[in-house]
Motif scaffolding. Structure first.
Motif, PDB file in Angstrom:
ATOM      1  N   VAL A 186       1.635  -1.982   1.942  1.00 39.38           N
ATOM      2  CA  VAL A 186       0.317  -1.342   1.951  1.00 39.38           C
ATOM      3  C   VAL A 186       0.188  -0.363   0.787  1.00 39.38           C
TER       4      VAL A 186
ATOM      5  N   SER B 250      -4.542  -0.043   2.900  1.00 38.14           N
ATOM      6  CA  SER B 250      -4.304   0.902   3.994  1.00 38.14           C
ATOM      7  C   SER B 250      -5.054   0.495   5.263  1.00 38.14           C
TER       8      SER B 250
ATOM      9  N   ARG C 159      -2.327  -1.340  -1.927  1.00 43.03           N
ATOM     10  CA  ARG C 159      -3.483  -0.497  -1.576  1.00 43.03           C
ATOM     11  C   ARG C 159      -4.327  -1.175  -0.494  1.00 43.03           C
TER      12      ARG C 159
ATOM     13  N   ARG D 216      -3.053  -2.612   7.565  1.00 44.16           N
ATOM     14  CA  ARG D 216      -1.621  -2.487   7.823  1.00 44.16           C
ATOM     15  C   ARG D 216      -1.191  -3.292   9.042  1.00 44.16           C
TER      16      ARG D 216
END
Length: 257
Positions: A225, A231, A229, A234
């Motif tokens: 993650v 986030s 990038r 996840r």
């Protein structure tokens, strides 16, 4: 007969014939070139490009220039020294112990902040070491699963690589995917070491294997993650990763007999 012999003798004694024969014999010889080469059309001396300087006045022995190190004994083959300006052997092989230690500490401390540039220097030295240790511990525990370990690792890395590239816009190469999954196998290596001493086919082993799966999954998904990038995705990343480490946990808990 008499006329032929007389003609030959008169011809051999003729000054014109002798001069013509002398000129023909001289055609087999060519004067030596002025530049000192052995034959016309030869290449110029390689004195400047090769670093070797031949000196005829030095007793006919050419003098070689350059910095040539003297050869040592046979034990120099096992030393760490090399030629001047040559990188170390471990650096040429892509083995950096400081980076291996930093990535291993990131896996062992999953609650710490993960740097998004941690995989800029991806390597396979640490993952290969951890997979080998995991298989060795299983062997000592009476579970010779080398083929299963390598097969599950290879198939799982390919699957995670395809899923991550489908899910992310940035993309990631297979080399880094394998490196992350291999480093995050470190808690599972501890489970393999515990299986050498005690039997994990019980409640304690199930609990320990579950904790190890969650640990490996949390660390690997956190690194993926951070690097990609993603986030907000996840959980989607953690699901297939958890299935992969679950297969390794099954190899650690059950003997397969």
């Amino acid at each position: 007969m008499w006329q032929d012999s007389s003609y030959a003798s008169s011809s051999s004694q003729s000054p014109y014939y002798a001069q013509q024969q002398h000129q023909q014999n001289l055609q087999f010889y060519s004067p030596s070139p002025s530049d000192g080469s052995l034959y016309p059309g030869s290449r110029p001396s390689l004195e400047g490009s090769m670093g070797a300087q031949g000196n005829i006045s030095n007793g006919g022995v050419p003098a070689y220039g350059g910095n040539i190190q003297s050869a040592g004994g046979w034990w120099t083959a096992f030393g760490t020294g090399g030629f001047e300006g040559e990188p170390p052997l471990l650096e040429e092989l892509g083995i950096n112990f400081s980076h291996i230690r930093a990535k291993s500490m990131t896996v062992l401390n999953p609650l710490s902040r993960v740097d998004e540039r941690i995989m800029d220097d991806a390597d396979l030295a640490g993952p290969i070491l951890y997979v080998f240790c995991f298989a060795i511990f299983l062997l000592f525990a009476g579970k010779p699963n080398f083929g299963y370990s390598y097969g599950v690792g290879l198939f799982g890395s390919m699957s995670i690589y395809l899923l991550l590239n489908l899910m992310s816009e940035k993309g990631i190469d297979a080399y880094r995917v394998t490196s992350v999954l291999g480093y995050c196998l470190l808690p599972m290596v501890g489970i393999g070491a515990v299986s050498v001493m005690i039997t994990l086919d019980g409640m304690f082993g199930y609990l320990l294997a579950t904790i190890s799966i969650l640990w490996c999954t949390y660390s690997a998904s956190g690194i993926f993650v951070a690097v990609l990038r993603m986030s907000e995705q996840r959980l989607l990343v953690a699901y297939p990763v958890g299935l992969l480490y679950g297969c390794f946990a099954l190899l650690s808990v059950f003997s397969g007999k």
